[in-house]
Design a protein around this motif. Structure first.
Motif, PDB file in Angstrom:
ATOM      1  N   THR A 183       0.852  -1.183   0.000  1.00  0.00           N
ATOM      2  CA  THR A 183       0.000   0.000   0.000  1.00  0.00           C
ATOM      3  C   THR A 183       0.890   1.237   0.000  1.00  0.00           C
ATOM      4  OG1 THR A 183      -0.052   0.152   2.410  1.00  0.00           O
ATOM      5  CG2 THR A 183      -1.774  -1.208   1.348  1.00  0.00           C
ATOM      6  N   ILE A 184       0.281   2.369  -0.320  1.00  0.00           N
ATOM      7  CA  ILE A 184       1.023   3.629  -0.257  1.00  0.00           C
ATOM      8  C   ILE A 184       1.529   3.850   1.167  1.00  0.00           C
ATOM      9  CG2 ILE A 184       0.722   6.149  -0.317  1.00  0.00           C
ATOM     10  CD1 ILE A 184      -0.950   5.724  -2.879  1.00  0.00           C
TER      11      ILE A 184
ATOM     12  N   LYS B 144       8.216   2.665   5.010  1.00  0.00           N
ATOM     13  CA  LYS B 144       9.601   2.258   4.699  1.00  0.00           C
ATOM     14  C   LYS B 144      10.495   3.481   4.547  1.00  0.00           C
ATOM     15  CE  LYS B 144       9.093  -2.290   4.028  1.00  0.00           C
ATOM     16  NZ  LYS B 144       9.797  -3.314   4.755  1.00  0.00           N
ATOM     17  N   LEU B 145      10.003   4.503   3.828  1.00  0.00           N
ATOM     18  CA  LEU B 145      10.807   5.715   3.656  1.00  0.00           C
ATOM     19  C   LEU B 145      11.070   6.393   4.991  1.00  0.00           C
ATOM     20  CD1 LEU B 145       9.128   7.116   0.430  1.00  0.00           C
ATOM     21  CD2 LEU B 145      11.465   6.232   0.629  1.00  0.00           C
TER      22      LEU B 145
ATOM     23  N   ARG C 179       2.465   3.348  -8.022  1.00  0.00           N
ATOM     24  CA  ARG C 179       3.579   3.107  -8.954  1.00  0.00           C
ATOM     25  C   ARG C 179       4.594   4.252  -8.880  1.00  0.00           C
ATOM     26  NH1 ARG C 179       5.897  -0.608 -12.643  1.00  0.00           N
ATOM     27  NH2 ARG C 179       7.524   0.639 -13.559  1.00  0.00           N
ATOM     28  N   ASP C 180       4.090   5.492  -8.874  1.00  0.00           N
ATOM     29  CA  ASP C 180       4.985   6.654  -8.802  1.00  0.00           C
ATOM     30  C   ASP C 180       5.789   6.657  -7.503  1.00  0.00           C
ATOM     31  OD1 ASP C 180       4.011   7.479 -11.258  1.00  0.00           O
ATOM     32  OD2 ASP C 180       2.757   9.078 -10.432  1.00  0.00           O
ATOM     33  N   LEU C 181       5.129   6.344  -6.397  1.00  0.00           N
ATOM     34  CA  LEU C 181       5.831   6.325  -5.111  1.00  0.00           C
ATOM     35  C   LEU C 181       6.854   5.194  -5.066  1.00  0.00           C
ATOM     36  CD1 LEU C 181       6.268   7.501  -2.328  1.00  0.00           C
ATOM     37  CD2 LEU C 181       4.342   6.122  -1.506  1.00  0.00           C
ATOM     38  N   LEU C 182       6.520   4.039  -5.601  1.00  0.00           N
ATOM     39  CA  LEU C 182       7.495   2.939  -5.662  1.00  0.00           C
ATOM     40  C   LEU C 182       8.682   3.317  -6.542  1.00  0.00           C
ATOM     41  CD1 LEU C 182       5.179  -0.194  -5.859  1.00  0.00           C
ATOM     42  CD2 LEU C 182       6.861   0.283  -4.076  1.00  0.00           C
TER      43      LEU C 182
ATOM     44  N   ILE D 142      12.991  13.316  -0.007  1.00  0.00           N
ATOM     45  CA  ILE D 142      12.225  12.182   0.508  1.00  0.00           C
ATOM     46  C   ILE D 142      11.058  12.675   1.347  1.00  0.00           C
ATOM     47  CG2 ILE D 142      12.321  10.079   1.899  1.00  0.00           C
ATOM     48  CD1 ILE D 142      15.375  10.026   1.178  1.00  0.00           C
ATOM     49  N   LYS D 143      11.293  13.686   2.170  1.00  0.00           N
ATOM     50  CA  LYS D 143      10.212  14.259   2.977  1.00  0.00           C
ATOM     51  C   LYS D 143       9.135  14.864   2.078  1.00  0.00           C
ATOM     52  CE  LYS D 143      13.098  15.098   6.990  1.00  0.00           C
ATOM     53  NZ  LYS D 143      13.798  16.084   7.815  1.00  0.00           N
ATOM     54  N   TYR D 144       9.542  15.464   0.973  1.00  0.00           N
ATOM     55  CA  TYR D 144       8.580  16.029   0.023  1.00  0.00           C
ATOM     56  C   TYR D 144       7.714  14.918  -0.572  1.00  0.00           C
ATOM     57  CZ  TYR D 144       6.717  18.146  -4.199  1.00  0.00           C
ATOM     58  OH  TYR D 144       5.865  18.566  -5.193  1.00  0.00           O
ATOM     59  N   TRP D 145       8.355  13.804  -0.967  1.00  0.00           N
ATOM     60  CA  TRP D 145       7.580  12.674  -1.516  1.00  0.00           C
ATOM     61  C   TRP D 145       6.550  12.214  -0.493  1.00  0.00           C
ATOM     62  CZ3 TRP D 145      12.531   9.436  -2.803  1.00  0.00           C
ATOM     63  CH2 TRP D 145      13.202  10.010  -3.879  1.00  0.00           C
ATOM     64  N   ILE D 146       6.990  12.065   0.733  1.00  0.00           N
ATOM     65  CA  ILE D 146       6.087  11.583   1.787  1.00  0.00           C
ATOM     66  C   ILE D 146       4.899  12.544   1.933  1.00  0.00           C
ATOM     67  CG2 ILE D 146       5.870  11.216   4.283  1.00  0.00           C
ATOM     68  CD1 ILE D 146       8.815  10.133   4.161  1.00  0.00           C
ATOM     69  N   ARG D 147       5.186  13.837   1.997  1.00  0.00           N
ATOM     70  CA  ARG D 147       4.096  14.815   2.135  1.00  0.00           C
ATOM     71  C   ARG D 147       3.125  14.742   0.959  1.00  0.00           C
ATOM     72  NH1 ARG D 147       8.345  18.167   3.597  1.00  0.00           N
ATOM     73  NH2 ARG D 147       8.264  19.233   1.601  1.00  0.00           N
TER      74      ARG D 147
END
Length: 91
Positions: A14-15, A21-22, A56-59, A81-86
């Motif tokens: 899941t997202i 994990k990140l 898919r984009d997050l993976l 990485i923090k930006y991706w998470i947000r």
């Protein structure tokens, strides 16, 4: 995917699992390489159909988290990485 018995199907994460994990990288519980290897298994598994574009984009992001630019330095900084998470936590 190599290493699995025929008929053994890997379920997609899941997202929330990818984000967890990140976040473990920041807590020192996983290395960037461990997260990238984990994500790579899903990105390259031809038997797994990732219909959720956000997942898919997050993976894809997680799979590249360990790209080096020089010894001990990575292409993506902690702020990336923090930006991706947000971005992926928003929905």
């Amino acid at each position: 995917m190599a290493g699995r018995e025929s008929g053994d199907v890997m379920s997609q994460p899941t997202i929330e699992e990818v984000i967890a994990k990140l976040k473990m990288v920041f807590k020192g519980k996983l290395t960037r390489e461990e997260v990238a290897d984990w994500a790579w298994k899903y990105v390259t598994d031809d038997s797994l159909v990732l219909e959720d574009k956000k997942l898919r984009d997050l993976l894809d992001c997680a799979e590249g988290v360990d790209i080096p630019v020089s010894p001990g330095k990575y292409l993506f900084h902690e702020e990336d990485i923090k930006y991706w998470i947000r971005q992926f936590e928003k929905n």
